[in-house]
Design a protein around this motif. Structure first.
Motif, PDB file in Angstrom:
ATOM      1  N   GLU A  52      27.024  40.403  48.998  1.00  0.00           N
ATOM      2  CA  GLU A  52      28.187  40.469  49.886  1.00  0.00           C
ATOM      3  C   GLU A  52      28.018  39.502  51.057  1.00  0.00           C
ATOM      4  OE1 GLU A  52      29.804  45.009  49.729  1.00  0.00           O
ATOM      5  OE2 GLU A  52      27.744  44.738  50.391  1.00  0.00           O
ATOM      6  N   MET A  53      26.812  39.481  51.616  1.00  0.00           N
ATOM      7  CA  MET A  53      26.569  38.601  52.760  1.00  0.00           C
ATOM      8  C   MET A  53      26.710  37.141  52.356  1.00  0.00           C
ATOM      9  SD  MET A  53      26.000  38.783  55.969  1.00  0.00           S
ATOM     10  CE  MET A  53      26.707  37.262  56.571  1.00  0.00           C
ATOM     11  N   LEU A  54      26.279  36.819  51.145  1.00  0.00           N
ATOM     12  CA  LEU A  54      26.380  35.436  50.672  1.00  0.00           C
ATOM     13  C   LEU A  54      27.853  35.020  50.610  1.00  0.00           C
ATOM     14  CD1 LEU A  54      25.043  32.911  49.617  1.00  0.00           C
ATOM     15  CD2 LEU A  54      25.035  33.904  47.334  1.00  0.00           C
ATOM     16  N   ASP A  55      28.692  35.890  50.072  1.00  0.00           N
ATOM     17  CA  ASP A  55      30.123  35.558  50.011  1.00  0.00           C
ATOM     18  C   ASP A  55      30.720  35.460  51.411  1.00  0.00           C
ATOM     19  OD1 ASP A  55      30.460  35.157  47.366  1.00  0.00           O
ATOM     20  OD2 ASP A  55      31.344  37.096  46.904  1.00  0.00           O
ATOM     21  N   LEU A  56      30.389  36.421  52.270  1.00  0.00           N
ATOM     22  CA  LEU A  56      30.939  36.368  53.636  1.00  0.00           C
ATOM     23  C   LEU A  56      30.521  35.070  54.327  1.00  0.00           C
ATOM     24  CD1 LEU A  56      30.504  39.961  55.163  1.00  0.00           C
ATOM     25  CD2 LEU A  56      32.644  38.790  54.621  1.00  0.00           C
ATOM     26  N   ALA A  57      29.245  34.725  54.192  1.00  0.00           N
ATOM     27  CA  ALA A  57      28.736  33.522  54.869  1.00  0.00           C
ATOM     28  C   ALA A  57      29.385  32.262  54.294  1.00  0.00           C
ATOM     29  CB  ALA A  57      27.217  33.451  54.734  1.00  0.00           C
ATOM     30  N   THR A  58      29.553  32.228  52.985  1.00  0.00           N
ATOM     31  CA  THR A  58      30.142  31.053  52.347  1.00  0.00           C
ATOM     32  C   THR A  58      31.617  30.917  52.722  1.00  0.00           C
ATOM     33  OG1 THR A  58      28.625  31.357  50.519  1.00  0.00           O
ATOM     34  CG2 THR A  58      30.502  29.926  50.100  1.00  0.00           C
ATOM     35  N   LEU A  59      32.248  32.044  52.985  1.00  0.00           N
ATOM     36  CA  LEU A  59      33.691  32.030  53.237  1.00  0.00           C
ATOM     37  C   LEU A  59      34.039  32.060  54.719  1.00  0.00           C
ATOM     38  CD1 LEU A  59      34.452  34.372  50.265  1.00  0.00           C
ATOM     39  CD2 LEU A  59      35.237  32.010  50.469  1.00  0.00           C
ATOM     40  N   GLY A  60      33.073  31.758  55.575  1.00  0.00           N
ATOM     41  CA  GLY A  60      33.427  31.550  56.973  1.00  0.00           C
ATOM     42  C   GLY A  60      32.656  32.364  58.002  1.00  0.00           C
ATOM     43  N   ALA A  61      31.953  33.432  57.595  1.00  0.00           N
ATOM     44  CA  ALA A  61      31.226  34.247  58.583  1.00  0.00           C
ATOM     45  C   ALA A  61      29.940  33.526  58.962  1.00  0.00           C
ATOM     46  CB  ALA A  61      30.921  35.624  58.015  1.00  0.00           C
ATOM     47  N   LYS A 105      28.820  52.863  48.938  1.00  0.00           N
ATOM     48  CA  LYS A 105      29.475  51.563  48.951  1.00  0.00           C
ATOM     49  C   LYS A 105      30.880  51.650  49.532  1.00  0.00           C
ATOM     50  CE  LYS A 105      27.192  48.764  45.576  1.00  0.00           C
ATOM     51  NZ  LYS A 105      26.677  49.310  44.334  1.00  0.00           N
ATOM     52  N   MET A 106      31.149  50.810  50.490  1.00  0.00           N
ATOM     53  CA  MET A 106      32.500  50.791  51.029  1.00  0.00           C
ATOM     54  C   MET A 106      33.361  49.967  50.085  1.00  0.00           C
ATOM     55  SD  MET A 106      32.155  50.363  55.078  1.00  0.00           S
ATOM     56  CE  MET A 106      31.747  48.644  55.002  1.00  0.00           C
ATOM     57  N   LEU A 107      34.640  50.236  50.138  1.00  0.00           N
ATOM     58  CA  LEU A 107      35.557  49.496  49.284  1.00  0.00           C
ATOM     59  C   LEU A 107      35.413  47.999  49.580  1.00  0.00           C
ATOM     60  CD1 LEU A 107      37.702  49.838  47.192  1.00  0.00           C
ATOM     61  CD2 LEU A 107      39.380  50.118  49.019  1.00  0.00           C
ATOM     62  N   ILE A 108      35.553  47.657  50.855  1.00  0.00           N
ATOM     63  CA  ILE A 108      35.226  46.286  51.236  1.00  0.00           C
ATOM     64  C   ILE A 108      34.316  46.317  52.465  1.00  0.00           C
ATOM     65  CG2 ILE A 108      37.418  45.402  50.285  1.00  0.00           C
ATOM     66  CD1 ILE A 108      38.219  44.620  53.084  1.00  0.00           C
ATOM     67  N   SER A 109      33.442  45.337  52.543  1.00  0.00           N
ATOM     68  CA  SER A 109      32.482  45.303  53.651  1.00  0.00           C
ATOM     69  C   SER A 109      32.972  44.457  54.802  1.00  0.00           C
ATOM     70  CB  SER A 109      31.162  44.711  53.191  1.00  0.00           C
ATOM     71  OG  SER A 109      30.633  45.479  52.177  1.00  0.00           O
ATOM     72  N   GLY A 110      33.803  43.482  54.499  1.00  0.00           N
ATOM     73  CA  GLY A 110      34.236  42.633  55.600  1.00  0.00           C
ATOM     74  C   GLY A 110      35.379  41.716  55.226  1.00  0.00           C
ATOM     75  N   VAL A 111      35.980  41.160  56.268  1.00  0.00           N
ATOM     76  CA  VAL A 111      37.045  40.182  56.089  1.00  0.00           C
ATOM     77  C   VAL A 111      36.687  38.969  56.938  1.00  0.00           C
ATOM     78  CG1 VAL A 111      38.388  41.586  57.719  1.00  0.00           C
ATOM     79  CG2 VAL A 111      39.518  39.740  56.530  1.00  0.00           C
ATOM     80  N   THR A 112      36.931  37.798  56.403  1.00  0.00           N
ATOM     81  CA  THR A 112      36.495  36.595  57.106  1.00  0.00           C
ATOM     82  C   THR A 112      37.495  35.448  56.911  1.00  0.00           C
ATOM     83  OG1 THR A 112      34.645  35.067  57.350  1.00  0.00           O
ATOM     84  CG2 THR A 112      35.067  35.826  55.146  1.00  0.00           C
ATOM     85  N   ALA A 113      37.454  34.497  57.833  1.00  0.00           N
ATOM     86  CA  ALA A 113      38.360  33.355  57.719  1.00  0.00           C
ATOM     87  C   ALA A 113      37.561  32.069  57.837  1.00  0.00           C
ATOM     88  CB  ALA A 113      39.408  33.402  58.829  1.00  0.00           C
ATOM     89  N   ASP A 114      37.983  31.049  57.120  1.00  0.00           N
ATOM     90  CA  ASP A 114      37.336  29.747  57.201  1.00  0.00           C
ATOM     91  C   ASP A 114      38.397  28.693  57.504  1.00  0.00           C
ATOM     92  OD1 ASP A 114      35.887  27.475  56.997  1.00  0.00           O
ATOM     93  OD2 ASP A 114      35.139  27.838  54.969  1.00  0.00           O
ATOM     94  N   LYS A 115      38.360  28.214  58.746  1.00  0.00           N
ATOM     95  CA  LYS A 115      39.382  27.237  59.158  1.00  0.00           C
ATOM     96  C   LYS A 115      38.975  25.805  58.816  1.00  0.00           C
ATOM     97  CE  LYS A 115      40.859  30.423  62.670  1.00  0.00           C
ATOM     98  NZ  LYS A 115      40.679  30.874  64.042  1.00  0.00           N
TER      99      LYS A 115
END
Ligand code: ADP
Ligand code: ASP
Ligand code: MG
Length: 402
Positions: free
Chosen positions: A198-207, A247-257
């Motif tokens: 999850e962290m890998l996706d969040l980091a790749t997608l802007g976090a 497990k939460m349904l979703i762990s986070g939301v992120t934006a990549d400008k």
């Protein structure tokens, strides 16, 4: 215990902060631990250096850029070693050359190949705190390379892995990993734990709280990461293979400008065109993500894809040069777009997650330009001006906040 501690730019931004970090590390050292400190450049140094380069040459070569940017980290490690010494703690600063942190040749976006541990080990054996430059490496030509923005996290994880450290702590200006960037959504909640995936996706997608490659490497070498505040002594977030909490349904939301969209219009619809276009981009080391292809009409179709905004000029150059050979009518681009993503392992077994995200955007009148999904994420492309609003709306729709 051997502990690798990484401090980001804001954590060493000035004299006070440097001493604050030095004191904290000295305390851990005095408890009998071996300490390796990895540092970023102070405050906005890296941005300032980039501006300075631009004022001299808009198209500065990547090699010279790395040569320049690497000085930021060298300054912070030297000052930190001086601060520690002034507190009576033996310390030594080392840059990538002195350690020998070998990377691939690619300037501006190099990857670690291997790191020699003899020098660091020798200094630890003589009871020094070792302060190492983050973000930089050395390639086979003995040139300085850098790992890409935010790369100091990756240096810390790489050192933790190779030294077999007991802990790898990433200290930053927030208290951990949150359900959204707390600067965009003040109601964001700090997560106690999050999985590597999850962290890998969040980091790749802007976090940007963690460099995505640091997460990739932590997963590969099983390095448990802790993200925590450099200012407050409070519990942070642990990034690891499996989390205990339900497990939460979703762990986070992120934006990549840092996103741009390119559309290749009127491509002749015959086998192999996609291969030719994307092979061309791959050969030029251009990373593509979301791809959208229209249904063919009159034997022609349109292909759109997103790239990092800073790769746009190069991508357009490459495509325009090959425009005739790849048989394309027109190339269009759009810079004012952003990717907004939700990430969560819980969505694997729960239908309706994407629909809920789209509903939240619809309620705010935000239109979606492109969509892509994987097992644990949904990404949409929206107008850049809508990105923050979208993050907040989705965050509220999934009741992620406090
Ligand atoms: P450092 O200089 O310490 O490496 P960065 O600026 O690279 O710090 O990363 C920390 C920043 O990441 C925070 O200030 C925060 O605004 C941002 N951020 C983005 N998404 C998140 C998130 N989900 N959780 C925590 N911080 C986030
Ligand atoms: N100083 C570099 C940057 O600003 C590396 C880092 O902070 O991790 O991107
Ligand atoms: Mg960072």
């Amino acid at each position: 215990m051997l502990i690798v501690k990484k401090f980001g730019g804001s954590s060493v931004a000035n004299r006070e902060r440097i001493f604050c970090v030095a004191k904290r590390c000295a305390e851990d050292y005095k408890k009998g631990n071996d300490i390796v400190i990895v540092l970023s450049a102070m405050g906005d140094t890296t941005d300032d250096l980039m501006e300075e380069a631009k004022s001299i040459n808009e198209k500065a070569s990547k090699r010279e850029m790395d040569m320049l940017l690497a000085i930021g980290e060298q300054k912070s490690v030297a000052l930190m070693a001086m601060a520690l010494q002034s507190l009576g703690v033996p310390a030594i600063s080392l840059n990538a050359f002195q350690v020998m942190m070998h990377t691939t040749s690619r300037y501006g976006n190099a990857r670690f190949k291997n790191i020699d541990i003899e020098r660091i080990q020798h200094e630890l054996d003589s009871h020094k705190i070792v302060v190492v430059t983050g973000f930089q490496g050395v390639n086979k030509y003995n040139d300085v390379t850098t790992l890409g923005r935010g790369g100091s996290d990756t240096t810390a994880v790489a050192l933790a892995a190779i030294l077999n450290a007991d802990a790898c702590e990433i200290y930053t200006d927030v208290e951990g990993v949150y359900t959204a960037d707390p600067r965009i959504e003040p109601k964001a909640r700090k997560l106690k734990e999050i999985t590597y995936d999850e962290m890998l996706d969040l980091a790749t997608l802007g976090a940007k709280v963690l460099h995505n490659r640091s997460v990739e490497m932590a997963k590969k070498y099983d390095v448990p990461l802790i993200v925590r505040s450099s200012l407050k002594s409070v519990e942070g977030t642990t990034v690891k293979e499996e989390v205990k909490v339900e497990k939460m349904l979703i762990s986070g939301v992120t934006a990549d400008k840092n996103t741009a969209r390119i559309s290749v219009l009127g491509v002749k619809d015959k086998p192999g065109v996609e291969f030719r276009i994307f092979n061309l981009l791959a050969k030029n080391n251009i990373n593509i993500d979301t791809i959208l292809q229209s249904v063919s009409e009159d034997g022609r179709k349109d292909i759109s894809f997103t790239i990092a905004q800073d790769a746009m000029r190069e991508t357009l150059e490459v495509l325009n040069e090959a425009k005739d050979s790849i048989n394309v009518r027109k190339i269009e681009y759009e810079e004012n777009v952003a990717k907004v993503s939700i990430v969560g392992a819980g969505m694997i077994s729960n239908p309706g997650v994407a629909a809920k995200m789209f509903e939240a955007l619809y309620d705010e009148g935000i239109s979606i330009k492109m969509i892509s999904t994987s097992e644990i994420r949904v990404t949409v492309l929206v107008e850049e001006k809508d990105a923050d609003k979208a993050v907040r709306a989705i965050h509220a729709a999934f009741a992620l906040g406090e």
